[in-house]
Design an enzyme around this catalytic site. Structure first.
Site, mmCIF file in Angstrom:
data_model
loop_
_atom_site.group_PDB
_atom_site.id
_atom_site.type_symbol
_atom_site.label_atom_id
_atom_site.label_comp_id
_atom_site.label_asym_id
_atom_site.label_seq_id
_atom_site.Cartn_x
_atom_site.Cartn_y
_atom_site.Cartn_z
ATOM 1 N N LYS A 91 1.709 5.512 -4.116
ATOM 2 C CA LYS A 91 0.398 5.871 -3.018
ATOM 3 C C LYS A 91 -0.527 4.746 -3.415
ATOM 4 O O LYS A 91 -1.646 5.064 -3.177
ATOM 5 C CB LYS A 91 0.023 7.148 -2.533
ATOM 6 C CG LYS A 91 1.323 8.146 -3.005
ATOM 7 C CD LYS A 91 0.388 9.422 -2.200
ATOM 8 C CE LYS A 91 1.431 10.690 -1.730
ATOM 9 N NZ LYS A 91 0.338 11.544 -2.035
ATOM 10 N N SER A 277 -4.933 4.755 -4.275
ATOM 11 C CA SER A 277 -6.053 5.311 -3.404
ATOM 12 C C SER A 277 -7.338 5.902 -3.809
ATOM 13 O O SER A 277 -7.458 6.465 -3.173
ATOM 14 C CB SER A 277 -4.520 6.062 -2.980
ATOM 15 O OG SER A 277 -3.922 7.267 -3.323
#
Length: 707
Positions: A91, A277
């Protein structure tokens, strides 16, 4: 987001401030990269720049893992690797994009296109048996993107069968530089090189590369060239020559070569700096890059060059063709950055044939909130899986899902159609209401008339008019919606010359606003008192019916909605407890001339004529979506074959779920293939003025993606 040329340094307010001395750990994947990183670290120390440390790993995959586990913070990735790094469990997200081109014409991506001669009469879905020209085997614009796009038409069942063999049988002749000419001679049969250089992935093959693929078409060695959109202009500076060619579009139309930004197979993104992220070091990473490009970028006198590599080396840490960085908006994740067309083309090369065909035929509807999801699930069962469902908390989340391909469609009001259009989505079908001018038989082909945006008040609450609304309490459908926000607040902004909406009314319920502000003070949330001011059906004062409820329960003095909302919820038409005893005569409308009129006289007392709600989607899905929805409404539309017995598209338990309940049919909208054409010039101008009053992370993201 615009590139601020000539500096290419995007000095945001935060960037101008002294950043905290947070050390950025850069990940290198080779000894050469580590050496360059250590020199970069030393040079930054000399000029008093942000602290940098270097971490060496033996592979890109190990660097990605190191970033995830906080043992490194950043590295640069290409699109293919970024695609994997953006998915769970990693991610990662792009923080800054490399900028290519020139200071006068910078770019963070290029467009992969299919070029044909102007005399050609075939479309993108009719290429079988023709001759093709490619930049090279495995290259994005010349191979991965076009072959991924043509995947549904290839006689290829997917890995482990040979893709090259399938392509060699699909086209009659080709030039694919770098292909194995002994195994797949047809892929090299159109190439112009001689001896060992025939079909070579090098300049010795005249038809290699972007310019070579176009030359192959110009020399009549092929019928279609897969290359880069800007290549046509670089190789054909003369307009008369360019006009001899056109582009094949994914929706099986043609466009001039000048319109490659609207007609392309995919937008291929530039390399980007990625990080976690969680955003814990994003500011520090950007400040490091900002100062580094300022001090060690292209054409700087310094001995150390950020975008250069020692002799014999290539693209260490960054691409040598880069001229700077641009910051990626926070809303842009890997899926948005890479774009749907790019990721789909790549994914199609790893799918079985039946899966590709099934995904193209399937429609995934995006539902906002749990109540819409329940209705959508009923639709899914009734349609026998022809329509599937996915749900997100907000309309903007759904727009993003459609952009990324996680969903295909939803119906939006004009305000969100404007936003969706800025993000590359297009209107497909419009919600059409009953018309006194014609019968229901022509509904699908009848032009949509729009609806009336009004300001409703309680008749007993007298003593104020349109010009004396300041200090009153207001009820809105939601922020960014047409009748409930864009039209009334746009009018008020023009009158007051102020964007301080939270100060104009004493209190409001405007779902989607800051829950801590006056704009959410009147909202009540769900039955548990939770989800207050949520921009979905969990907020009971959300939407047309919710705004009327806010007014009827005397929370607000005025409700901004459409005229038919009052008609549909009074005199026994709505049996819910809050509406059961409402009378039409108890409500009035505020007119712009400072008079009041009965709701039945809305044609002579409204704020504006608003564009009808419409279904939006990506351009690649328009044809399939229109076919599916027109078929679905034959079965489940008003007076449909299986409505009300099994399921009804235009009926809702709690009002206006998925579609407006007063929709007679979904109508075709020929000639209005963009949001701006559908909404009309006046509405677009008014909305743009209102958007100047506030920032929108989604619009900022879409401006970056479509620049």
């Amino acid at each position: 987001m615009r590139l601020l040329i000539p500096s290419l340094i995007f000095l945001e307010a935060l960037g101008l401030c002294l950043a905290k001395a947070t050390t950025v750990q850069w990940c290198a994947v080779s000894n050469s990269e580590e050496e360059k990183c250590l020199r970069w670290q030393n040079e930054m120390r000399k000029v008093g720049g942000p602290p940098l440390s270097c971490v060496k790993k033996s592979s890109t995959r190990q660097c990605i893992q190191a970033i995830v586990t906080n043992r490194a913070d950043a590295m640069t990735l290409d699109g293919g690797t970024m695609f994997d790094a953006g998915k769970p469990p990693y991610k990662l997200r792009p923080v800054a994009a490399e900028v290519y081109g020139t200071k006068e014409q910078p770019r963070t991506h290029y467009y992969a296109v299919a070029v044909v001669k102007n005399s050609s009469n075939f479309h993108l879905n009719q290429l079988q048996g023709l001759r093709s020209c490619h930049t090279g085997i495995g290259r994005s614009a010349g191979w991965k993107i076009p072959i991924g796009t043509l995947r549904p038409y290839l006689n290829w069942n997917g890995p482990p069968a040979s893709l090259e063999e399938a392509v060699s049988k699909f086209f009659s002749k080709s030039c694919v530089p770098g292909a194995q000419k002994d195994r797949f001679p047809n892929l090299c049969s159109s190439c112009a090189g001689t001896g060992a250089n025939k079909c070579a992935s090098s300049p010795e093959e005249p038809y290699s590369g972007y310019a070579g693929a176009l030359r192959c078409l110009r020399d009549n060695a092929g019928d279609v060239a897969f290359t880069r959109g800007s290549t046509v202009f670089e190789e054909l500076p003369n307009k008369a020559e360019r006009d001899q060619y056109k582009l094949l579009c994914p929706d099986n139309t043609w466009k001039p070569v000048t319109e490659y930004k609207e007609c392309h197979l995919a937008q291929v993104p530039s390399h980007a700096v990625v990080s976690r992220s969680t955003n814990d070091k994003e500011e520090a990473i950007w400040e490091l890059l900002r100062q580094s490009q300022e001090k060690f970028g292209k054409k700087q006198a310094s001995g150390f060059q950020l975008f250069a590599s020692p002799s014999g080396q290539k693209d260490l840490l960054f691409k040598e063709s880069a001229i700077g960085f641009v910051r990626v908006p926070q809303k842009v994740d890997v899926g948005l950055y890479l774009t749907f067309s790019y990721t789909t083309s790549i994914q199609n090369l790893n799918k079985k044939q039946q899966d590709v065909i099934a995904s193209k035929a399937r429609v995934t509807w995006c539902a906002v909130g749990s109540e819409e999801k329940r209705k959508c699930d009923q639709w899914n069962r009734a349609s026998r899986g022809r329509v599937t469902c996915i749900s997100f908390p907000t309309t903007e989340d759904c727009i993003v899902a459609i952009m990324k391909g996680d969903a295909d469609a939803m119906s939006l009001d004009g305000g969100y159609i404007y936003t969706a259009g800025k993000c590359g989505l297009v209107p497909v079908l419009a919600e059409n209401q009953k018309s006194s001018k014609s019968n229901g038989l022509d509904c699908v082909n009848r032009p949509v008339e729009g609806y009336l945006a009004v300001a409703a008040v309680r008749r007993e609450d007298a003593g104020f008019t349109w010009s004396s609304l300041r200090g009153k309490k207001s009820c809105h459908t939601a922020v960014d919606r047409t009748a409930g926000w864009n039209i009334p607040m746009g009018l008020l902004a023009n009158q007051t010359r102020s964007c301080k909406f939270n100060e104009f009314f004493s209190q409001s319920c405007a779902p989607g606003a800051d829950p801590k502000s006056n704009l959410c003070a009147l909202c009540i949330g769900d039955e548990k008192g939770e989800n207050k001011c949520a921009p979905n059906s969990k907020e009971r004062y959300q939407g047309y019916t919710g705004a009327l409820r806010c007014l009827a329960e005397k929370a607000g003095n005025v409700a901004f909605l459409k005229d038919s909302t009052v008609l549909q919820n009074t005199d026994g038409k709505n049996t819910e407890e809050w509406a059961r005893n409402l009378k039409l005569k108890d409500f009035e409308l505020l007119c712009l001339d400072d008079t009041r009129k009965p709701v039945t006289e809305a044609k002579n007392c409204h704020l504006a004529i608003a564009p009808n709600h419409a279904v939006v989607s990506r351009t690649d899905k328009v044809e399939v979506l229109q076919q599916v929805l027109l078929d679905q409404q034959v079965q489940f539309g008003r007076n449909g074959q299986r409505c009300p017995g099994e399921f009804c598209l235009f009926q809702s338990k709690t009002k206006n779920l998925l579609f407006n309940d007063n929709t007679e049919c979904l109508a075709k909208i020929p000639g209005k293939t963009t949001s701006e054409k559908y909404l009309g010039k006046e509405y677009v101008i008014a909305t743009e003025r209102l958007k100047q009053c506030s920032s929108s992370p989604l619009l900022e993201a879409c401006a970056f993606l479509t620049q």
